[in-house]
Design a protein around this motif. Sequence first.
Motif, PDB file in Angstrom:
ATOM      1  N   ARG A 192      12.586   5.844   7.043  1.00 38.99           N
ATOM      2  CA  ARG A 192      13.759   5.381   6.285  1.00 38.99           C
ATOM      3  C   ARG A 192      13.341   4.802   4.937  1.00 38.99           C
ATOM      4  O   ARG A 192      14.010   5.023   3.924  1.00 38.99           O
ATOM      5  CB  ARG A 192      14.534   4.326   7.100  1.00 38.99           C
ATOM      6  CG  ARG A 192      15.350   4.924   8.224  1.00 38.99           C
ATOM      7  CD  ARG A 192      15.950   3.856   9.118  1.00 38.99           C
ATOM      8  NE  ARG A 192      16.691   4.467  10.206  1.00 38.99           N
ATOM      9  CZ  ARG A 192      17.999   4.702  10.194  1.00 38.99           C
ATOM     10  NH1 ARG A 192      18.723   4.327   9.148  1.00 38.99           N
ATOM     11  NH2 ARG A 192      18.593   5.285  11.206  1.00 38.99           N
ATOM     12  N   ALA A 193      12.227   4.046   4.933  1.00 41.59           N
ATOM     13  CA  ALA A 193      11.760   3.448   3.667  1.00 41.59           C
ATOM     14  C   ALA A 193      11.400   4.559   2.675  1.00 41.59           C
ATOM     15  O   ALA A 193      11.729   4.472   1.486  1.00 41.59           O
ATOM     16  CB  ALA A 193      10.563   2.536   3.931  1.00 41.59           C
ATOM     17  N   VAL A 194      10.748   5.614   3.171  1.00 38.51           N
ATOM     18  CA  VAL A 194      10.420   6.741   2.277  1.00 38.51           C
ATOM     19  C   VAL A 194      11.717   7.411   1.804  1.00 38.51           C
ATOM     20  O   VAL A 194      11.873   7.737   0.616  1.00 38.51           O
ATOM     21  CB  VAL A 194       9.489   7.769   2.973  1.00 38.51           C
ATOM     22  CG1 VAL A 194       9.273   8.995   2.094  1.00 38.51           C
ATOM     23  CG2 VAL A 194       8.155   7.125   3.339  1.00 38.51           C
ATOM     24  N   SER A 241      11.346  13.428   6.850  1.00 36.79           N
ATOM     25  CA  SER A 241      10.469  13.524   8.027  1.00 36.79           C
ATOM     26  C   SER A 241      10.122  14.974   8.370  1.00 36.79           C
ATOM     27  O   SER A 241       9.292  15.224   9.238  1.00 36.79           O
ATOM     28  CB  SER A 241      11.111  12.833   9.229  1.00 36.79           C
ATOM     29  OG  SER A 241      12.162  13.615   9.749  1.00 36.79           O
ATOM     30  N   THR A 242      10.753  15.937   7.677  1.00 37.77           N
ATOM     31  CA  THR A 242      10.396  17.353   7.914  1.00 37.77           C
ATOM     32  C   THR A 242       9.208  17.765   7.028  1.00 37.77           C
ATOM     33  O   THR A 242       8.669  18.857   7.192  1.00 37.77           O
ATOM     34  CB  THR A 242      11.586  18.305   7.615  1.00 37.77           C
ATOM     35  OG1 THR A 242      11.905  18.196   6.223  1.00 37.77           O
ATOM     36  CG2 THR A 242      12.805  17.976   8.439  1.00 37.77           C
ATOM     37  N   ALA A 251      18.569  10.723   4.856  1.00 40.43           N
ATOM     38  CA  ALA A 251      17.438  10.934   3.941  1.00 40.43           C
ATOM     39  C   ALA A 251      16.122  10.878   4.723  1.00 40.43           C
ATOM     40  O   ALA A 251      15.210  11.690   4.511  1.00 40.43           O
ATOM     41  CB  ALA A 251      17.452   9.874   2.840  1.00 40.43           C
ATOM     42  N   ALA A 252      16.031   9.922   5.676  1.00 39.02           N
ATOM     43  CA  ALA A 252      14.820   9.789   6.502  1.00 39.02           C
ATOM     44  C   ALA A 252      14.596  11.053   7.315  1.00 39.02           C
ATOM     45  O   ALA A 252      13.472  11.554   7.427  1.00 39.02           O
ATOM     46  CB  ALA A 252      14.981   8.596   7.441  1.00 39.02           C
ATOM     47  N   THR A 268      21.654   2.211   6.373  1.00 39.90           N
ATOM     48  CA  THR A 268      22.890   2.954   6.123  1.00 39.90           C
ATOM     49  C   THR A 268      22.747   4.392   6.640  1.00 39.90           C
ATOM     50  O   THR A 268      21.631   4.889   6.828  1.00 39.90           O
ATOM     51  CB  THR A 268      23.199   3.025   4.611  1.00 39.90           C
ATOM     52  OG1 THR A 268      22.156   3.775   3.981  1.00 39.90           O
ATOM     53  CG2 THR A 268      23.285   1.640   3.988  1.00 39.90           C
ATOM     54  N   ASN A 269      23.884   5.038   6.867  1.00 42.02           N
ATOM     55  CA  ASN A 269      23.851   6.426   7.329  1.00 42.02           C
ATOM     56  C   ASN A 269      23.216   7.337   6.288  1.00 42.02           C
ATOM     57  O   ASN A 269      22.524   8.298   6.627  1.00 42.02           O
ATOM     58  CB  ASN A 269      25.265   6.913   7.670  1.00 42.02           C
ATOM     59  CG  ASN A 269      25.748   6.289   8.959  1.00 42.02           C
ATOM     60  OD1 ASN A 269      24.970   6.068   9.870  1.00 42.02           O
ATOM     61  ND2 ASN A 269      27.036   5.981   9.026  1.00 42.02           N
TER      62      ASN A 269
END
Length: 227
Positions: A36-38, A99-100, A94-95, A88-89
């Motif tokens: 999420r931070a990324v 992550s892919t 985005a996470a 947030t959604n």
Amino acid sequence: MIIAIDGPSGAGKSTLGKMLAKNFNLLYLDTGAMYRAVGLAVLETNASFEDKARVAAIARNSKIELVGEPEDLRIFLDGRNVSAEIRTNEVGQAASIVSTVSEVRRILVEHQRTLGQNSATGAVLDGRDIGTVVFPNADLKFFLTAKPEARAVRRYTEDSEKGTATTYERTLAEINQRDERDVSREDSPLQIAADAVVIDTSELNLTEVFEQMLGITNEKIAQDTPV
Ligand code: DC
């Protein structure tokens, strides 16, 4: 002692992971918070999610820290507390996209292994690939799951309490979309490790799931303790 907790979003991994970590005095690592931070960093730089090299560079140059006890774990991105912003959604989606990217995963997995191994007492890690990729030799692996509808109700209730709810239908659609991306990505898709204990939490309350996990963990500790 390393405990892996994997499963789809909204299955209760983080709440139960924190409870378990507190109970056994282990470090708690919310690996989803790192993705999420990324994701947040990419959103803030207005970089294109399609530009994998740029997304990877952002992950490489971001300093992500998890600070504090399990029950009040705070997430820092380059020294800034982003604990609330990453929930947030929009950041969740985005996470799921960042992550892919294999290079992003490589960077974060290395970070997760270092943090887990350096903990004097051990760690509870929650994520998607902990028992399969990050710590394939974890002492204990849980896979928490629940029907998408049950997870959507929980997420919708949480969002309503925070005042960020949209509609139940939209929440369910987002959960299905995120599940689809998490299980179908090429690198480290969400999978059940062969030796994981699977718990379906659809019909169970928090205490019931915690009791099960506690019993299994205590059994494991008893087995591993020389007499
Ligand atoms: O658990 P979460 O909803 O905070 O995770 C956000 C996203 O990060 C999720 O859609 C998939 C990704 N993720 C991952 O790929 N691997 C992990 N170990 C943890 C999260």
